[in-house]
Design a protein around this motif. Structure first.
Motif: not given
Length: 343
Positions: A116, A66-67, A38, A106-107, A62, A143-144, A140
Protein backbone atom coordinates in the motif's frame (compact mmCIF):
# COMPACT_ATOMS: atom_id res chain seq x y z
CA UNK A 1 -4.46 12.48 23.61
CA UNK A 2 -2.72 11.67 20.36
CA UNK A 3 -4.04 10.65 16.94
CA UNK A 4 -3.34 6.94 16.40
CA UNK A 5 -4.53 6.96 12.79
CA UNK A 6 -7.79 6.47 10.95
CA UNK A 7 -7.53 2.68 11.12
CA UNK A 8 -7.36 2.68 14.90
CA UNK A 9 -10.47 1.24 16.61
CA UNK A 10 -10.83 4.38 18.71
CA UNK A 11 -10.39 6.87 15.84
CA UNK A 12 -14.04 7.93 15.69
CA UNK A 13 -14.29 8.37 19.46
CA UNK A 14 -11.09 10.41 19.37
CA UNK A 15 -12.59 12.87 16.87
CA UNK A 16 -15.90 13.12 18.72
CA UNK A 17 -14.11 13.76 22.01
CA UNK A 18 -11.89 16.42 20.44
CA UNK A 19 -14.97 18.19 19.07
CA UNK A 20 -16.77 18.14 22.43
CA UNK A 21 -13.71 19.18 24.44
CA UNK A 22 -12.77 22.14 22.24
CA UNK A 23 -16.19 23.20 20.92
CA UNK A 24 -15.48 22.40 17.26
CA UNK A 25 -19.08 21.98 16.13
CA UNK A 26 -18.71 24.64 13.42
CA UNK A 27 -15.22 23.53 12.36
CA UNK A 28 -14.83 22.16 8.85
CA UNK A 29 -13.29 18.67 8.99
CA UNK A 30 -11.19 17.96 5.87
CA UNK A 31 -9.80 14.41 5.64
CA UNK A 32 -6.44 14.53 3.86
CA UNK A 33 -5.63 10.84 3.36
CA UNK A 34 -7.38 7.79 1.92
CA UNK A 35 -7.86 6.08 5.28
CA UNK A 36 -9.23 9.33 6.74
CA UNK A 37 -11.59 9.68 3.77
CA UNK A 38 -12.98 6.21 4.42
CA UNK A 39 -13.40 6.84 8.15
CA UNK A 40 -15.13 10.18 7.60
CA UNK A 41 -17.52 8.86 4.95
CA UNK A 42 -18.33 5.67 6.85
CA UNK A 43 -18.98 7.71 10.03
CA UNK A 44 -20.75 10.53 8.22
CA UNK A 45 -23.79 10.57 10.50
CA UNK A 46 -21.83 10.67 13.75
CA UNK A 47 -19.24 13.16 12.55
CA UNK A 48 -21.82 15.50 11.03
CA UNK A 49 -23.05 16.18 14.55
CA UNK A 50 -19.54 17.15 15.67
CA UNK A 51 -18.05 18.94 12.64
CA UNK A 52 -19.02 20.36 9.30
CA UNK A 53 -18.54 17.66 6.68
CA UNK A 54 -18.28 18.37 2.93
CA UNK A 55 -18.15 14.80 1.62
CA UNK A 56 -20.72 12.19 0.53
CA UNK A 57 -21.60 9.20 2.68
CA UNK A 58 -19.64 6.00 2.04
CA UNK A 59 -22.36 4.16 0.10
CA UNK A 60 -21.98 6.77 -2.65
CA UNK A 61 -18.33 7.64 -2.22
CA UNK A 62 -17.02 4.07 -2.37
CA UNK A 63 -17.95 4.00 -6.08
CA UNK A 64 -15.05 6.33 -6.82
CA UNK A 65 -12.68 5.37 -3.97
CA UNK A 66 -12.51 1.60 -4.45
CA UNK A 67 -10.89 0.99 -7.82
CA UNK A 68 -12.86 -2.15 -8.84
CA UNK A 69 -16.10 -0.24 -8.22
CA UNK A 70 -14.69 2.85 -9.94
CA UNK A 71 -13.95 0.90 -13.11
CA UNK A 72 -17.31 -0.85 -12.92
CA UNK A 73 -19.05 2.52 -12.75
CA UNK A 74 -16.87 3.85 -15.59
CA UNK A 75 -17.91 0.92 -17.77
CA UNK A 76 -21.58 1.55 -16.96
CA UNK A 77 -21.18 5.22 -17.91
CA UNK A 78 -19.23 4.53 -21.11
CA UNK A 79 -15.97 6.08 -19.84
CA UNK A 80 -12.63 4.68 -21.00
CA UNK A 81 -10.22 3.12 -18.49
CA UNK A 82 -7.17 0.82 -18.73
CA UNK A 83 -7.73 -2.87 -19.32
CA UNK A 84 -8.13 -4.38 -15.84
CA UNK A 85 -7.90 -8.10 -15.09
CA UNK A 86 -10.46 -9.44 -12.63
CA UNK A 87 -8.69 -11.66 -10.13
CA UNK A 88 -10.19 -12.73 -6.81
CA UNK A 89 -7.80 -15.52 -5.82
CA UNK A 90 -4.18 -16.61 -6.37
CA UNK A 91 -5.44 -19.57 -8.44
CA UNK A 92 -6.89 -17.16 -10.99
CA UNK A 93 -3.62 -15.23 -11.10
CA UNK A 94 -1.74 -18.44 -11.88
CA UNK A 95 -3.82 -18.94 -15.03
CA UNK A 96 -3.67 -15.33 -16.19
CA UNK A 97 -1.88 -14.45 -19.44
CA UNK A 98 -1.66 -10.65 -19.31
CA UNK A 99 0.05 -8.44 -21.86
CA UNK A 100 3.16 -7.09 -20.15
CA UNK A 101 4.12 -4.67 -18.76
CA UNK A 102 1.37 -4.54 -16.16
CA UNK A 103 0.97 -2.75 -12.86
CA UNK A 104 -0.30 -3.95 -9.49
CA UNK A 105 -1.91 -1.48 -7.12
CA UNK A 106 -4.12 -1.61 -4.02
CA UNK A 107 -7.86 -1.24 -4.49
CA UNK A 108 -7.69 1.84 -2.24
CA UNK A 109 -4.98 3.73 -0.43
CA UNK A 110 -4.52 3.85 3.33
CA UNK A 111 -2.77 1.36 5.56
CA UNK A 112 0.77 0.51 6.55
CA UNK A 113 1.65 -2.49 4.41
CA UNK A 114 4.66 -2.32 2.10
CA UNK A 115 2.45 -2.75 -0.97
CA UNK A 116 0.00 0.00 0.00
CA UNK A 117 2.83 2.40 0.79
CA UNK A 118 4.45 1.67 -2.59
CA UNK A 119 1.12 2.59 -4.29
CA UNK A 120 2.06 0.83 -7.55
CA UNK A 121 4.32 -2.00 -8.70
CA UNK A 122 5.38 -2.45 -12.30
CA UNK A 123 5.84 -6.03 -13.52
CA UNK A 124 7.54 -6.70 -16.86
CA UNK A 125 7.31 -10.47 -17.30
CA UNK A 126 5.40 -13.56 -16.20
CA UNK A 127 8.23 -14.96 -14.11
CA UNK A 128 7.99 -11.91 -11.85
CA UNK A 129 4.20 -11.61 -11.88
CA UNK A 130 3.13 -14.45 -9.59
CA UNK A 131 5.65 -13.75 -6.81
CA UNK A 132 4.73 -10.05 -6.88
CA UNK A 133 1.00 -10.77 -6.91
CA UNK A 134 1.19 -13.39 -4.16
CA UNK A 135 3.19 -11.07 -1.92
CA UNK A 136 0.68 -8.25 -2.43
CA UNK A 137 -2.26 -10.63 -1.91
CA UNK A 138 -0.73 -11.89 1.33
CA UNK A 139 -0.45 -8.33 2.62
CA UNK A 140 -3.90 -6.96 1.74
CA UNK A 141 -5.97 -9.88 0.42
CA UNK A 142 -6.24 -11.23 -3.12
CA UNK A 143 -9.48 -9.39 -3.83
CA UNK A 144 -7.87 -6.07 -2.98
CA UNK A 145 -5.05 -6.25 -5.54
CA UNK A 146 -5.80 -4.51 -8.84
CA UNK A 147 -3.99 -5.94 -11.89
CA UNK A 148 -4.02 -3.53 -14.81
CA UNK A 149 -2.32 -2.84 -18.11
CA UNK A 150 0.32 -0.13 -18.07
CA UNK A 151 -0.47 2.70 -20.44
CA UNK A 152 2.72 3.87 -22.18
CA UNK A 153 3.98 7.40 -21.79
CA UNK A 154 4.95 9.68 -18.96
CA UNK A 155 3.60 12.82 -17.36
CA UNK A 156 3.11 14.57 -20.68
CA UNK A 157 0.18 12.21 -21.29
CA UNK A 158 -1.40 12.60 -17.86
CA UNK A 159 -4.15 15.07 -17.07
CA UNK A 160 -6.15 15.97 -14.01
CA UNK A 161 -9.56 17.45 -13.38
CA UNK A 162 -9.58 19.54 -10.19
CA UNK A 163 -12.81 20.87 -8.75
CA UNK A 164 -15.15 21.75 -5.93
CA UNK A 165 -18.61 20.20 -6.17
CA UNK A 166 -21.78 20.72 -4.18
CA UNK A 167 -25.08 18.90 -4.43
CA UNK A 168 -24.06 16.93 -7.50
CA UNK A 169 -22.87 19.89 -9.58
CA UNK A 170 -19.54 21.71 -10.06
CA UNK A 171 -18.99 24.99 -8.24
CA UNK A 172 -15.53 25.63 -9.70
CA UNK A 173 -13.30 23.48 -11.89
CA UNK A 174 -10.21 23.43 -14.09
CA UNK A 175 -7.92 20.94 -15.79
CA UNK A 176 -4.16 20.51 -15.63
CA UNK A 177 -1.37 18.46 -17.16
CA UNK A 178 0.89 16.55 -14.77
CA UNK A 179 3.84 17.18 -17.09
CA UNK A 180 6.53 15.65 -14.93
CA UNK A 181 6.37 13.04 -12.21
CA UNK A 182 8.70 10.76 -10.32
CA UNK A 183 9.38 8.05 -11.36
CA UNK A 184 8.93 9.41 -14.86
CA UNK A 185 6.82 6.63 -16.42
CA UNK A 186 4.32 6.11 -13.61
CA UNK A 187 4.78 8.56 -10.84
CA UNK A 188 4.60 8.08 -7.12
CA UNK A 189 4.10 11.84 -7.07
CA UNK A 190 3.71 14.73 -9.51
CA UNK A 191 6.66 17.09 -9.67
CA UNK A 192 5.63 19.68 -12.28
CA UNK A 193 1.96 20.46 -12.98
CA UNK A 194 0.62 23.17 -15.28
CA UNK A 195 -2.86 24.38 -16.11
CA UNK A 196 -4.05 23.02 -19.46
CA UNK A 197 -7.36 23.08 -21.29
CA UNK A 198 -8.56 19.47 -21.56
CA UNK A 199 -12.35 19.54 -22.15
CA UNK A 200 -12.54 15.77 -22.61
CA UNK A 201 -11.27 15.22 -19.06
CA UNK A 202 -13.75 17.74 -17.68
CA UNK A 203 -16.65 16.13 -19.53
CA UNK A 204 -15.77 12.63 -18.32
CA UNK A 205 -15.29 13.85 -14.74
CA UNK A 206 -18.68 15.56 -14.71
CA UNK A 207 -20.41 12.37 -15.86
CA UNK A 208 -18.71 10.31 -13.17
CA UNK A 209 -19.24 12.72 -10.27
CA UNK A 210 -22.85 13.47 -11.19
CA UNK A 211 -23.57 9.72 -11.00
CA UNK A 212 -22.93 9.78 -7.22
CA UNK A 213 -24.25 13.33 -6.59
CA UNK A 214 -20.80 14.33 -5.38
CA UNK A 215 -19.98 17.14 -2.95
CA UNK A 216 -16.53 18.32 -1.86
CA UNK A 217 -13.04 18.71 -3.22
CA UNK A 218 -11.91 16.26 -5.88
CA UNK A 219 -9.07 15.51 -8.27
CA UNK A 220 -9.52 12.92 -11.01
CA UNK A 221 -6.55 11.52 -12.91
CA UNK A 222 -6.59 10.54 -16.59
CA UNK A 223 -3.99 9.38 -19.09
CA UNK A 224 -4.03 9.72 -22.88
CA UNK A 225 -3.28 6.34 -24.45
CA UNK A 226 -1.22 7.02 -27.57
CA UNK A 227 -2.07 3.58 -28.92
CA UNK A 228 -5.74 4.41 -29.49
CA UNK A 229 -5.97 8.10 -28.59
CA UNK A 230 -8.44 7.48 -25.75
CA UNK A 231 -8.31 9.49 -22.54
CA UNK A 232 -8.54 6.84 -19.82
CA UNK A 233 -9.68 7.19 -16.23
CA UNK A 234 -7.04 6.20 -13.67
CA UNK A 235 -7.96 7.35 -10.17
CA UNK A 236 -10.13 9.65 -8.06
CA UNK A 237 -8.87 11.62 -5.04
CA UNK A 238 -11.77 13.09 -2.99
CA UNK A 239 -9.43 15.18 -0.85
CA UNK A 240 -6.70 17.82 -1.18
CA UNK A 241 -3.96 16.54 -3.47
CA UNK A 242 -0.20 17.10 -3.65
CA UNK A 243 -0.33 20.06 -6.04
CA UNK A 244 -3.33 21.72 -4.36
CA UNK A 245 -1.35 24.97 -4.11
CA UNK A 246 -1.74 25.48 -7.85
CA UNK A 247 -5.47 26.16 -7.39
CA UNK A 248 -4.97 29.50 -5.66
CA UNK A 249 -1.99 30.40 -7.86
CA UNK A 250 -4.09 29.77 -10.98
CA UNK A 251 -6.94 31.98 -9.78
CA UNK A 252 -9.34 29.27 -8.55
CA UNK A 253 -8.83 29.05 -4.80
CA UNK A 254 -10.72 25.84 -4.14
CA UNK A 255 -9.76 25.82 -0.45
CA UNK A 256 -11.26 29.26 0.19
CA UNK A 257 -14.29 28.32 -1.88
CA UNK A 258 -14.80 25.15 0.17
CA UNK A 259 -14.76 27.18 3.38
CA UNK A 260 -17.19 29.76 1.97
CA UNK A 261 -19.53 27.00 0.87
CA UNK A 262 -19.39 25.35 4.30
CA UNK A 263 -20.25 28.73 5.86
CA UNK A 264 -23.24 29.12 3.57
CA UNK A 265 -21.67 32.07 1.76
CA UNK A 266 -21.94 32.75 -1.94
CA UNK A 267 -18.97 31.48 -3.92
CA UNK A 268 -17.91 33.97 -6.61
CA UNK A 269 -17.19 32.67 -10.09
CA UNK A 270 -13.54 32.49 -11.10
CA UNK A 271 -11.56 31.76 -14.23
CA UNK A 272 -8.35 29.78 -14.38
CA UNK A 273 -5.09 31.49 -15.30
CA UNK A 274 -3.49 29.85 -18.32
CA UNK A 275 0.13 28.70 -18.24
CA UNK A 276 0.35 28.73 -14.43
CA UNK A 277 2.34 25.90 -12.91
CA UNK A 278 3.33 24.21 -9.64
CA UNK A 279 6.70 22.60 -8.94
CA UNK A 280 8.06 20.20 -6.33
CA UNK A 281 11.61 21.39 -6.89
CA UNK A 282 13.72 18.68 -5.24
CA UNK A 283 11.77 15.83 -6.81
CA UNK A 284 11.42 17.62 -10.13
CA UNK A 285 15.20 17.79 -10.43
CA UNK A 286 15.30 13.99 -10.04
CA UNK A 287 12.54 13.63 -12.66
CA UNK A 288 14.32 16.01 -15.05
CA UNK A 289 17.57 14.07 -14.74
CA UNK A 290 15.73 10.87 -15.62
CA UNK A 291 14.05 12.47 -18.62
CA UNK A 292 17.25 14.14 -19.81
CA UNK A 293 19.20 10.88 -19.59
CA UNK A 294 16.65 9.33 -21.95
CA UNK A 295 16.78 12.25 -24.39
CA UNK A 296 13.24 13.36 -23.52
CA UNK A 297 14.07 16.75 -21.99
CA UNK A 298 16.74 19.31 -22.81
CA UNK A 299 18.35 21.71 -20.35
CA UNK A 300 16.78 24.67 -22.19
CA UNK A 301 13.30 23.13 -21.99
CA UNK A 302 13.71 22.46 -18.30
CA UNK A 303 14.89 25.97 -17.49
CA UNK A 304 12.00 27.48 -19.47
CA UNK A 305 9.52 25.63 -17.27
CA UNK A 306 10.58 27.77 -14.29
CA UNK A 307 9.16 30.92 -15.91
CA UNK A 308 5.56 29.82 -15.33
CA UNK A 309 5.93 28.51 -11.76
CA UNK A 310 3.45 30.29 -9.49
CA UNK A 311 3.38 27.80 -6.63
CA UNK A 312 6.01 25.63 -4.93
CA UNK A 313 5.45 22.40 -3.01
CA UNK A 314 7.85 23.05 -0.12
CA UNK A 315 9.85 26.17 -0.98
CA UNK A 316 9.00 29.64 0.35
CA UNK A 317 11.23 32.65 0.90
CA UNK A 318 9.48 33.52 4.17
CA UNK A 319 9.64 29.94 5.46
CA UNK A 320 12.65 28.14 3.94
CA UNK A 321 12.99 25.37 6.56
CA UNK A 322 10.49 22.87 5.02
CA UNK A 323 12.28 23.10 1.69
CA UNK A 324 15.67 22.51 3.30
CA UNK A 325 14.39 19.51 5.26
CA UNK A 326 12.82 18.07 2.14
CA UNK A 327 16.15 17.85 0.27
CA UNK A 328 17.63 14.94 2.25
CA UNK A 329 14.20 13.26 2.48
CA UNK A 330 13.83 13.34 -1.29
CA UNK A 331 17.36 12.02 -1.77
CA UNK A 332 16.52 9.11 0.52
CA UNK A 333 13.28 8.32 -1.35
CA UNK A 334 15.10 8.38 -4.69
CA UNK A 335 17.71 5.99 -3.36
CA UNK A 336 15.23 3.58 -1.81
CA UNK A 337 12.81 3.79 -4.79
CA UNK A 338 9.44 3.80 -3.07
CA UNK A 339 7.86 2.73 -6.36
CA UNK A 340 8.94 -0.81 -7.20
CA UNK A 341 9.88 -2.11 -10.64
CA UNK A 342 9.94 -5.90 -10.94
CA UNK A 343 11.21 -7.96 -13.83
Amino acid sequence: MSWAGADDAAALDFLLNISRRHGLRDTLLIPAGDAEIRLTAQSHGALSGAFRIMLPEWEALRWVCEKPLLYQRAAELGLAFPNTYRIAAPEQAAGLEPAFPIILKPHMGGGNSRFVKAKVIRVDNRASFLPAYNEAATEIGAGNVVVQEMIPGGGESQFSYAALWHGGAPVAEFTARRTRQYPVDFGYTSTFVETADEPEAAAAARILLASISYSGLVEIEFKRDRRDGALKLLDVNPRPWSWFGLCRAAGIDLGAMLWALAQGDTVPSAGVQSHASWMYLSRDVAAAIGLASGGRLSAAQYLRSFTAVRSWATFSLNDPLPGLIDLPLTAWRVLTRRVFHIG
